[in-house]
Design an enzyme around this catalytic site. Structure first.
Site, PDB file in Angstrom:
ATOM      1  N   GLU A 131       0.850  -1.191   0.000  1.00 58.36           N
ATOM      2  CA  GLU A 131       0.000   0.000   0.000  1.00 58.36           C
ATOM      3  C   GLU A 131       0.890   1.247   0.000  1.00 58.36           C
ATOM      4  OE1 GLU A 131      -2.946  -3.052   1.392  1.00 58.36           O
ATOM      5  OE2 GLU A 131      -0.847  -2.643   1.827  1.00 58.36           O
ATOM      6  N   SER A 132       1.356   1.637  -1.179  1.00 58.71           N
ATOM      7  CA  SER A 132       2.102   2.875  -1.432  1.00 58.71           C
ATOM      8  C   SER A 132       3.608   2.772  -1.193  1.00 58.71           C
ATOM      9  CB  SER A 132       1.462   4.047  -0.687  1.00 58.71           C
ATOM     10  OG  SER A 132       0.143   4.263  -1.184  1.00 58.71           O
TER      11      SER A 132
ATOM     12  N   CYS B  22      -2.015   3.748   1.768  1.00 55.53           N
ATOM     13  CA  CYS B  22      -3.411   3.917   1.363  1.00 55.53           C
ATOM     14  C   CYS B  22      -4.258   2.791   1.945  1.00 55.53           C
ATOM     15  CB  CYS B  22      -3.498   3.946  -0.166  1.00 55.53           C
ATOM     16  SG  CYS B  22      -2.761   2.488  -0.947  1.00 55.53           S
TER      17      CYS B  22
ATOM     18  N   SER C  67       2.016   1.287  -8.602  1.00 54.35           N
ATOM     19  CA  SER C  67       2.839   2.120  -7.723  1.00 54.35           C
ATOM     20  C   SER C  67       4.215   2.291  -8.339  1.00 54.35           C
ATOM     21  CB  SER C  67       2.999   1.469  -6.341  1.00 54.35           C
ATOM     22  OG  SER C  67       1.796   1.509  -5.606  1.00 54.35           O
TER      23      SER C  67
ATOM     24  N   HIS D 221       0.999   6.801  -7.310  1.00 49.00           N
ATOM     25  CA  HIS D 221       0.163   5.648  -6.977  1.00 49.00           C
ATOM     26  C   HIS D 221      -1.194   5.791  -7.658  1.00 49.00           C
ATOM     27  CE1 HIS D 221       3.163   4.454  -4.068  1.00 49.00           C
ATOM     28  NE2 HIS D 221       3.223   5.717  -3.704  1.00 49.00           N
TER      29      HIS D 221
END
Length: 331
Positions: A66-67, A81, A225, A239
């Protein structure tokens, strides 16, 4: 940018944490001496994991599930995120860098995010900014919280310390985009591209900052990403959440320049958002400290396609902050 099924909602909006450290006894302390296993342990508290890493002389850049995460000698950046629990990492982070590196002071902290599309899906303290502020205030007695934009529509939150902070040149340029062009979002799907480098080239991301050392990843079935490193300790990170029901893209960089107009135009040309907000954060030592004046004077290309809904300027003890929110006109 962990992908979800077509009918699922995914919160693309990131939580962004930047912390600067110092030592009262040793100028040679270095966050980069912390090994990857320690970072992986820290990220389990946040509910994400490391996918890949690239490095140069000044920085380690991690693509996460996540990012992204960036580590330099004295600065730590974590951007996550989805339903991640970023603020759970702060106390363990401070303890980790004290024990492993010898840093015993937090020089400054910046926590920011756009308002969530579905805050009720977040865990615990992240459901409201008020809860986040209470948590941060328990850790930092001299914190200051701000909201820019319209609290009943789209807005941007910031928490920082009420002190002089970082004295070396520092700047961050961020564009948060939503209501994305479907044709552009289709590129970030395994139906169109087979991997990250292909999506980077087909989308035109590779032309935003030519010469950057790029680490990119295309999720399955969709989502993207990338981190890019440039000489001097500068980065770029992008992203993409391409799902039509919750499309969202973020762009961030700390590249110093007197005007971000050309960079803004390149990003908008690649992604073609229906709405976006932009922030420029620069301290008094940065060449970008007056960049907001350039944006005010030379935004002819924006006026042709977007309406400026909000424009705010804040002057902190050692930083200037510009916030602008644009949307395409309703025809």
């Amino acid at each position: 940018m962990m992908a979800a099924s077509e009918n699922d909602f995914f919160e693309g909006t990131e939580k962004l944490l930047e912390v600067w450290f110092a030592s009262s006894t040793n100028e040679d302390c270095d966050l980069r001496t912390i090994d990857r296993l320690e970072w992986e342990k820290l990220l389990t508290l946040v509910k994400c994991e490391i996918i890949s890493c690239i490095s140069d002389d000044d920085m380690d850049a991690y693509v996460l599930s996540e990012s992204s995460m960036f580590v330099t000698q004295k600065r730590f950046i974590l951007k996550t995120c989805g339903r991640t629990t970023l603020l759970s990492a702060i106390s363990p982070l401070v303890k980790l860098v004290r024990e492993k590196c010898g840093f015993d002071k937090v020089v400054d902290i910046f926590y920011s995010r756009k308002n969530f599309s579905r805050p009720e899906l977040q865990f615990g303290i992240h459901r409201t900014f008020e809860n986040e502020v209470r948590h941060l205030d328990e850790l930092f007695p001299n914190g200051a919280a701000y909201t820019l934009g319209r609290v009943n529509r789209d807005c941007w939150y910031l928490y920082t310390l009420d002190q002089e902070g970082v004295l070396m040149p520092d700047q961050t340029f961020e564009i948060l985009m939503w209501d994305m062009c479907p044709d552009r979002m289709n590129i970030f799907s395994r139906d169109v591209c087979t991997n990250g480098p292909e999506a980077t080239k087909l989308s035109g991301i590779c032309d935003i900052m030519p010469g950057a050392k790029i680490d990119d990843f295309l999720f399955d079935p969709h989502g993207y990403s990338m981190n890019g490193l440039l000489p001097g300790g500068y980065y770029i990170t992008i992203h993409v959440t391409p799902e039509p029901q919750c499309s969202y893209v973020s762009f961030e960089s700390n590249v110093p320049t007197e005007s971000y107009q050309d960079l803004l135009k390149k990003v908008l040309d690649v992604f073609r958002p229906g709405k976006f907000l932009m922030t420029v954060f620069a301290n008094e030592e940065s060449v970008a400290r007056e960049s907001h004046r350039q944006l005010e004077r030379e935004n002819t290309f924006l006026k042709k396609e977007y309406v400026c809904q909000d424009h705010q300027y804040c002057n902190f003890k050692n930083y200037n902050l510009t916030y602008m929110y644009f949307s395409r006109p309703i025809i």
